[in-house]
Design a protein around this motif. Structure first.
Motif, PDB file in Angstrom:
ATOM      1  N   SER A 235       0.926  -1.076   0.059  1.00 27.37           N
ATOM      2  CA  SER A 235       0.129  -0.047   0.117  1.00 27.37           C
ATOM      3  C   SER A 235       0.827   1.118  -0.216  1.00 27.37           C
ATOM      4  O   SER A 235       0.432   2.397  -0.548  1.00 27.37           O
ATOM      5  N   GLU A 236       2.118   1.113   0.372  1.00 29.18           N
ATOM      6  CA  GLU A 236       2.902   2.356   0.317  1.00 29.18           C
ATOM      7  C   GLU A 236       3.384   2.790  -0.756  1.00 29.18           C
ATOM      8  O   GLU A 236       3.794   4.027  -1.215  1.00 29.18           O
ATOM      9  N   THR A 237       3.385   1.949  -1.841  1.00 27.86           N
ATOM     10  CA  THR A 237       3.760   2.194  -3.266  1.00 27.86           C
ATOM     11  C   THR A 237       2.454   2.205  -4.293  1.00 27.86           C
ATOM     12  O   THR A 237       2.876   2.381  -5.469  1.00 27.86           O
ATOM     13  N   ASP A 238       1.385   1.842  -3.783  1.00 27.94           N
ATOM     14  CA  ASP A 238       0.375   1.808  -4.934  1.00 27.94           C
ATOM     15  C   ASP A 238      -0.688   2.950  -5.057  1.00 27.94           C
ATOM     16  O   ASP A 238      -1.855   3.053  -5.402  1.00 27.94           O
ATOM     17  N   GLY A 239      -0.331   3.925  -4.274  1.00 28.00           N
ATOM     18  CA  GLY A 239      -1.304   5.323  -4.099  1.00 28.00           C
ATOM     19  C   GLY A 239      -2.284   5.212  -3.010  1.00 28.00           C
ATOM     20  O   GLY A 239      -2.776   6.117  -2.850  1.00 28.00           O
ATOM     21  N   THR A 240      -2.161   4.401  -2.017  1.00 29.01           N
ATOM     22  CA  THR A 240      -2.969   4.474  -0.750  1.00 29.01           C
ATOM     23  C   THR A 240      -2.498   5.678  -0.079  1.00 29.01           C
ATOM     24  O   THR A 240      -1.061   5.843   0.057  1.00 29.01           O
ATOM     25  N   GLN A 324     -11.743   4.450   7.046  1.00 30.76           N
ATOM     26  CA  GLN A 324     -12.473   3.065   7.297  1.00 30.76           C
ATOM     27  C   GLN A 324     -12.210   2.753   5.695  1.00 30.76           C
ATOM     28  O   GLN A 324     -11.940   1.438   5.595  1.00 30.76           O
ATOM     29  N   LYS A 325     -12.756   3.367   4.662  1.00 27.99           N
ATOM     30  CA  LYS A 325     -12.588   2.949   3.180  1.00 27.99           C
ATOM     31  C   LYS A 325     -11.185   2.442   3.036  1.00 27.99           C
ATOM     32  O   LYS A 325     -10.816   1.495   2.222  1.00 27.99           O
ATOM     33  N   MET A 326     -10.071   3.356   3.352  1.00 28.72           N
ATOM     34  CA  MET A 326      -8.706   2.753   3.128  1.00 28.72           C
ATOM     35  C   MET A 326      -8.307   1.617   3.761  1.00 28.72           C
ATOM     36  O   MET A 326      -7.703   0.500   3.079  1.00 28.72           O
ATOM     37  N   TRP A 327      -8.867   1.508   4.987  1.00 28.74           N
ATOM     38  CA  TRP A 327      -8.726   0.129   5.899  1.00 28.74           C
ATOM     39  C   TRP A 327      -9.210  -0.983   5.043  1.00 28.74           C
ATOM     40  O   TRP A 327      -8.440  -2.196   4.984  1.00 28.74           O
ATOM     41  N   GLU A 328     -10.395  -0.809   4.514  1.00 28.25           N
ATOM     42  CA  GLU A 328     -11.197  -1.906   3.808  1.00 28.25           C
ATOM     43  C   GLU A 328     -10.407  -2.500   2.559  1.00 28.25           C
ATOM     44  O   GLU A 328     -10.152  -3.565   2.043  1.00 28.25           O
ATOM     45  N   ARG A 329      -9.472  -1.508   2.032  1.00 27.81           N
ATOM     46  CA  ARG A 329      -8.646  -1.750   0.817  1.00 27.81           C
ATOM     47  C   ARG A 329      -7.425  -2.442   1.254  1.00 27.81           C
ATOM     48  O   ARG A 329      -7.075  -3.448   0.589  1.00 27.81           O
ATOM     49  N   ILE A 330      -6.686  -2.193   2.312  1.00 27.76           N
ATOM     50  CA  ILE A 330      -5.745  -2.710   2.692  1.00 27.76           C
ATOM     51  C   ILE A 330      -5.895  -4.156   3.081  1.00 27.76           C
ATOM     52  O   ILE A 330      -5.231  -5.159   3.121  1.00 27.76           O
ATOM     53  N   ARG A 331      -7.051  -4.337   4.055  1.00 28.65           N
ATOM     54  CA  ARG A 331      -7.250  -5.673   4.556  1.00 28.65           C
ATOM     55  C   ARG A 331      -7.840  -6.639   3.630  1.00 28.65           C
ATOM     56  O   ARG A 331      -7.452  -7.790   3.498  1.00 28.65           O
ATOM     57  N   ALA A 332      -8.588  -6.108   2.305  1.00 28.44           N
ATOM     58  CA  ALA A 332      -8.665  -6.986   1.185  1.00 28.44           C
ATOM     59  C   ALA A 332      -7.453  -7.607   0.540  1.00 28.44           C
ATOM     60  O   ALA A 332      -7.487  -8.832   0.110  1.00 28.44           O
ATOM     61  N   LYS A 333      -6.528  -6.769   0.605  1.00 32.06           N
ATOM     62  CA  LYS A 333      -5.071  -7.261  -0.040  1.00 32.06           C
ATOM     63  C   LYS A 333      -4.526  -8.313   0.689  1.00 32.06           C
ATOM     64  O   LYS A 333      -3.893  -9.321   0.182  1.00 32.06           O
ATOM     65  N   ALA A 334      -4.652  -8.316   2.176  1.00 25.88           N
ATOM     66  CA  ALA A 334      -4.608  -9.354   2.955  1.00 25.88           C
ATOM     67  C   ALA A 334      -5.407 -10.537   3.076  1.00 25.88           C
ATOM     68  O   ALA A 334      -5.109 -11.278   3.943  1.00 25.88           O
ATOM     69  N   ASP A 335      -6.552 -10.357   2.367  1.00 23.14           N
ATOM     70  CA  ASP A 335      -7.641 -11.306   2.672  1.00 23.14           C
ATOM     71  C   ASP A 335      -7.813 -11.543   3.969  1.00 23.14           C
ATOM     72  O   ASP A 335      -8.071 -12.628   4.741  1.00 23.14           O
ATOM     73  N   LEU A 336      -8.214 -10.303   4.503  1.00 19.15           N
ATOM     74  CA  LEU A 336      -8.676 -10.572   6.003  1.00 19.15           C
ATOM     75  C   LEU A 336      -9.916  -9.528   5.905  1.00 19.15           C
ATOM     76  O   LEU A 336     -10.006  -8.634   6.780  1.00 19.15           O
ATOM     77  N   ASN A 337     -10.945  -9.963   5.419  1.00 13.02           N
ATOM     78  CA  ASN A 337     -12.114  -8.950   5.249  1.00 13.02           C
ATOM     79  C   ASN A 337     -12.994  -8.959   6.271  1.00 13.02           C
ATOM     80  O   ASN A 337     -13.773  -8.187   6.497  1.00 13.02           O
ATOM     81  N   ASP A 338     -12.654  -9.995   7.353  1.00 18.70           N
ATOM     82  CA  ASP A 338     -13.655  -9.919   8.678  1.00 18.70           C
ATOM     83  C   ASP A 338     -12.925  -9.257   9.733  1.00 18.70           C
ATOM     84  O   ASP A 338     -13.193  -9.066  10.840  1.00 18.70           O
ATOM     85  N   LEU A 339     -11.441  -8.595   9.417  1.00 14.56           N
ATOM     86  CA  LEU A 339     -10.786  -7.975  10.589  1.00 14.56           C
ATOM     87  C   LEU A 339     -11.310  -6.580  10.805  1.00 14.56           C
ATOM     88  O   LEU A 339     -11.296  -5.843   9.683  1.00 14.56           O
ATOM     89  N   ARG A 340     -11.378  -6.114  12.100  1.00 18.26           N
ATOM     90  CA  ARG A 340     -11.927  -4.634  12.165  1.00 18.26           C
ATOM     91  C   ARG A 340     -10.689  -4.269  12.580  1.00 18.26           C
ATOM     92  O   ARG A 340      -9.712  -4.393  13.141  1.00 18.26           O
TER      93      ARG A 340
END
Length: 377
Positions: A235-240, A324-340
């Motif tokens: 995420s540090e290199t993809d525009g997040t 929250q929206k940025m977190w949702e994109r990051i956790r999706a990359k980690a395949d952790l969609n249930d993680l708050r």
């Protein structure tokens, strides 16, 4: 002047220079008052404790006929004979506020000791759950059964909604046992406020068994931690937004609440002593020790001249938005969609507990009010 009141008789009566009374011969105390302007009003009177009490029933005409007014006069006289003052009861009923009105009074006058963040949560629960289900109920007519039904309805999702708001906004309201439990707790406090204000003699919420709050305490496995770390690196290199990456890393390394890091000010950071001094956390002022890794992250955050916030918004004032929206994109990359985001705090405290740190110290670090809260981890 006494005579049996009939419609024909009442219709035939004319105005006089002063109030005139005509008393009915069938029901003692029931009569008709005729004003100088010709208004004809049914009344009933009775002497109580040496004082003459007179009650207005209604003005002649639809719906008030002599027969209907006579029946109402009998009801009033029976109430008086039983020791019930119908006028006082009428005033009491008129003055009785609704649950919605009580909630508004409570938010204005009963929340001085609460923090702004807590008030925002309370307001959301009132507007989304309490008012839709109980708002129109009169305070003194509210029953224990209605409150038990309310708790069940919220738990079952009766107040759930997904509604589009203004520009790029959406209001999502979920029910569930946790929401029902916490909303009932708040409503019990509001009803106790009513008791303290003498708006109601008792608190019907007292003694109601609340639904079990099944909070899910999430722990990250070693593999999940590695995936999240990798997702943050990508995420540090993809525009997040780099602020989001730094905030998430600080949450993982400090055990702070999201609001404590998002609203962090540079003046709260002591780099020399490696401490955060938070003057107004959820549970009051607290000091958070910082690891070398956390210090390194803060040292890499760029300072903007004239901005006191560690993570400022793009606008001239305020803190970063859209985490929250940025977190949702990051956790999706980690395949952790249930993680708050809040699970990162749970993980930090749990790791500390499993490594042998005392509950007292962990509780102080986390800002818990009671040892029981820390014990959950």
């Amino acid at each position: 002047m006494q005579q049996k009141l009939t419609k024909r008789l009442v219709d035939s009566l004319s105005a006089t220079p002063k109030d005139t009374f005509l008393w009915d011969t069938e029901v003692k105390g029931f009569g008709l008052k005729i004003t100088p302007k010709g208004r004809k009003v049914y009344v009933v009177q009775k002497r109580l404790n040496g004082h003459l009490r007179r009650f207005t029933i209604g003005t002649h005409g639809s719906p008030w006929t002599p027969e209907l007014a006579r029946a109402d006069a009998g009801r009033i006289l029976n109430s008086l004979a039983s020791g019930v003052d119908p006028e006082a009861e009428k005033k009491k009923a008129k003055a009785d506020i609704t649950i919605a009105e009580l909630c508004d009074i409570y938010m204005r006058e009963g929340t001085a000791a609460k923090k702004a963040s807590t008030l925002a949560v309370d307001k959301g629960r009132i507007e989304r759950h309490v008012k839709p289900l109980l708002g129109k109920v009169k305070l003194n007519e509210l029953t224990r059964g209605q409150l038990e039904r309310f708790q069940i309805d919220v738990a079952n999702g009766k107040t759930a909604m997904n509604k589009k708001g203004g520009f790029r906004s959406r209001s999502i309201v979920r029910g569930g046992s946790g929401t029902a439990t916490r909303t009932m707790g708040m409503l019990g406090a509001i009803l106790q406020f009513a008791v303290n204000r003498e708006l109601r003699p008792d608190n019907p919420a007292r003694g109601i068994k609340r639904k079990k709050d099944r909070r899910i305490e999430r722990m990250l496995s070693r593999d999940e931690l590695q995936r999240l770390a990798q997702a943050l690196a990508v995420s540090e290199t993809d525009g997040t937004n780099p602020q989001a990456v730094s905030i998430i890393r600080l949450l993982m390394l400090t055990g702070c609440r999201k609001s404590e890091i998002v609203t962090l000010m540079w003046k709260y950071v002591d780099f020399e002593r490696k401490l955060l001094f938070l003057p107004d956390s959820k549970t009051g002022a607290k000091v958070v020790p910082l690891s070398d890794a956390a210090i390194a992250i803060l040292e890499m955050v760029p300072r903007i001249e004239g901005r006191p916030e560690v993570f400022p918004a793009e606008s001239q004032t305020g803190f970063v938005r859209g985490l929250q929206k940025m977190w949702e994109r990051i956790r999706a990359k980690a395949d952790l969609n249930d993680l708050r985001l809040h699970d990162l705090r749970h993980h930090f405290i749990s790791v500390g507990a499993s490594s042998g740190e005392s509950l007292y110290i962990l509780g102080k670090l986390a800002g818990h009010r009671s040892p029981e809260t820390t014990q959950r981890y």
